[in-house]
Design a protein around this motif. Structure first.
Motif, short mmCIF file in Angstrom:
data_model
loop_
_atom_site.label_atom_id
_atom_site.label_comp_id
_atom_site.label_asym_id
_atom_site.label_seq_id
_atom_site.Cartn_x
_atom_site.Cartn_y
_atom_site.Cartn_z
N ALA A 120 -22.34 -25.98 -23.42
CA ALA A 120 -23.14 -27.21 -23.46
C ALA A 120 -23.12 -27.90 -22.11
O ALA A 120 -24.16 -28.38 -21.62
CB ALA A 120 -22.61 -28.14 -24.55
N TYR A 121 -21.94 -27.95 -21.48
CA TYR A 121 -21.86 -28.56 -20.15
C TYR A 121 -22.65 -27.75 -19.13
O TYR A 121 -23.42 -28.30 -18.34
CB TYR A 121 -20.40 -28.67 -19.71
CG TYR A 121 -20.26 -29.01 -18.25
CD1 TYR A 121 -20.40 -30.32 -17.80
CD2 TYR A 121 -20.03 -28.02 -17.30
CE1 TYR A 121 -20.30 -30.63 -16.44
CE2 TYR A 121 -19.93 -28.31 -15.95
CZ TYR A 121 -20.07 -29.62 -15.53
OH TYR A 121 -19.99 -29.92 -14.19
N ASN A 122 -22.45 -26.44 -19.13
CA ASN A 122 -23.11 -25.60 -18.12
C ASN A 122 -24.62 -25.62 -18.23
O ASN A 122 -25.33 -25.53 -17.22
CB ASN A 122 -22.60 -24.16 -18.23
CG ASN A 122 -21.22 -23.98 -17.60
OD1 ASN A 122 -20.78 -24.82 -16.82
ND2 ASN A 122 -20.54 -22.89 -17.95
N ALA A 123 -25.12 -25.78 -19.45
CA ALA A 123 -26.57 -25.82 -19.64
C ALA A 123 -27.20 -27.05 -19.01
O ALA A 123 -28.40 -27.06 -18.68
CB ALA A 123 -26.91 -25.77 -21.13
N ALA A 124 -26.40 -28.08 -18.82
CA ALA A 124 -26.94 -29.34 -18.31
C ALA A 124 -26.50 -29.66 -16.88
O ALA A 124 -26.89 -30.70 -16.33
CB ALA A 124 -26.52 -30.49 -19.24
N SER A 125 -25.68 -28.79 -16.27
CA SER A 125 -25.09 -29.12 -14.98
C SER A 125 -25.38 -28.04 -13.94
O SER A 125 -25.40 -26.84 -14.25
CB SER A 125 -23.58 -29.30 -15.11
OG SER A 125 -22.98 -29.52 -13.85
N SER A 126 -25.56 -28.48 -12.70
CA SER A 126 -25.73 -27.53 -11.60
C SER A 126 -24.39 -27.04 -11.08
O SER A 126 -24.29 -25.97 -10.49
CB SER A 126 -26.51 -28.18 -10.45
OG SER A 126 -25.82 -29.33 -9.97
#
Length: 447
Positions: free
Chosen positions: A403-409
């Motif tokens: 979930a974090y990786n999907a929203a973060s560069s």
């Protein structure tokens, strides 16, 4: 990870306790088996169980369990605590029983001390400090220097001499059950020593009377305070268990703003820095705090240290750093995170992995309010790792790393270079944590 045979539920856990009375009487090998919930445990001689997190590694963590009568103290005042701690060069095992609440901001006679008392005679005045270092005059390119900064530092040094308690090696600091045991306004400093136990204590209102203005900290500058409630610096084999940490009664919402920034009088709750190593933090309650737990003081900390286990803790009303990890191998399991805004403390993130930290986060439970974003539960700088499994969000198994990786560069890496083996007490399901940890964590629940 398959469940090893030594796992057992928190509620059914039994511990081995070496009691001074048993040893003196020559009963067997001096080892007495007691039920942790039966009201018969000798808290003062209790040691960390085998395989209970990183602090059980190697020689384990026994604190002052071998203390003789001359090194066993009961303290109720600041002066008594200072005397019981003695010198950090004295490594004789000692047990310090804290009875009631000790106010660190008192003198040796027990008189209450204020910020004005620490500033008296130094020449420091906040109004003068604000005038001298106003960014419109002083600029934003350098730290304050000159008369008022020297006066501020002198006043801060006075306060530090009064409220910083230096803990020697081979020490157990334990709150006496039923006495609201704890320290208010103080900091336990566990620095460059080995084998320390801190249990059953409430830490509140650790406040810096004299924060320093740093115009170079971030885009807008920041006020930085100097004291954590408990600070580990180069410490090894430390067990912090069943403690409570809070800003109360002075919450951040009461802090004024100067130069457009919050005048922050709180620093960390429990910080683990300066290459500290082999630490277990278990069954504590962290509430109403901003920068709660720092593992690693800089991105350039050397590798091979900062091995920390965090389990069965409650984090509620925490803004950030639950924890912030750097460099080390950190195991975070069976924790309960309630990220609902509490007393004005709104969560920015829970776990941050940066500077190549190797974090295993498993079987934790997050309570996220309506509208809350799962992607904001984690954070990182693009170099840290979090291997997650079995984590629940509002009762549903959730891949919080994805979930974090999907929203973060700045994506978290999802593999780590180690496998936890010191996992005593690891529960393979997080579903009951909101209920079980509500009555089994923090100070005052041990009998």
């Amino acid at each position: 990870m398959a469940a090893p045979s030594h796992r057992r539920s928190l509620r059914s856990r039994r511990v081995l306790v070496v009691t001074a009375a048993a040893v003196a009487a020559g009963v067997g090998a001096g080892v007495v088996v007691m039920n942790a919930n039966a009201g018969t445990v000798d808290l003062y001689h209790q040691t960390l169980a085998a395989k209970d997190g990183w602090a059980s590694s190697g020689t384990g963590t026994t604190g002052g369990a071998k203390a003789d009568a001359a090194h066993t103290f009961t303290v109720s005042t600041r002066a008594e605590l200072v005397k019981a701690l003695g010198s950090v060069t004295d490594t004789a095992p000692r047990i310090i029983k804290v009875k009631g609440t000790i106010d660190a901001n008192t003198n040796d006679a027990g008189k209450k001390l204020s910020c004005a008392d620490y500033a008296a005679g130094t020449g420091y005045a906040l109004s003068s400090y604000l005038k001298e270092y106003d960014p419109a005059v002083h600029g934003r390119s350098k730290l304050p220097s000159g008369a008022q900064e020297k006066a501020r530092a002198a006043a801060q040094t006075r306060q530090a001499k009064n409220i910083v308690f230096k803990v020697p090696a081979n020490t157990s600091l334990v709150g006496v059950p039923g006495t609201a045991a704890g320290i208010t306004g103080g900091m336990l400093q566990i620095q460059n020593v080995d084998n320390v136990i801190v249990r059953n204590l409430s830490f509140a209102a650790t406040e810096d009377c004299f924060p320093q203005w740093d115009p170079t900290d971030g885009d807008d500058g920041n006020w930085n305070s100097a004291y954590d409630s408990v600070t580990l610096r180069g410490a090894t084999h430390v067990w912090a268990d069943h403690n409570t940490f809070t800003d109360a009664p002075h919450l951040d919402s009461a802090n004024p703003r100067y130069y457009g920034r919050e005048y922050q009088i709180h620093d960390g709750a429990l910080d683990i820095t300066k290459s500290s190593d082999l630490v277990t933090v278990s069954r504590n309650r962290f509430t109403d705090h901003d920068k709660t737990m720092l593992i690693g003081s800089s991105d350039s900390e050397p590798a091979g240290k900062l091995r920390v286990s965090l389990h069965h803790n409650v984090w509620k009303g925490i803004v950030q750093r639950a924890p912030l990890t750097r460099v080390g191998q950190v195991h975070i399991y069976d924790n309960y995170y309630d990220v609902t805004t509490l007393d004005g403390y709104a969560t920015q993130y829970s776990i941050n992995s940066r500077a190549k930290a190797q974090v295993v986060a498993e079987d934790n439970y997050w309570k996220v309010p309506a509208g809350g974003k799962v992607a904001k539960l984690l954070s990182g700088d693009g170099t840290g790792s979090v291997k997650g499994s079995g984590n629940l969000v509002n009762g549903t198994v959730t891949d919080v790393v994805a979930a974090y990786n999907a929203a973060s560069s700045k994506k978290l890496k999802t593999t780590v270079n180690w496998t936890p083996t010191l996992t005593a007490g690891l529960e393979t399901s997080a579903k009951d944590l909101p209920t079980t940890l509500a009555t089994t964590t923090g100070a005052g629940v041990l009998k």
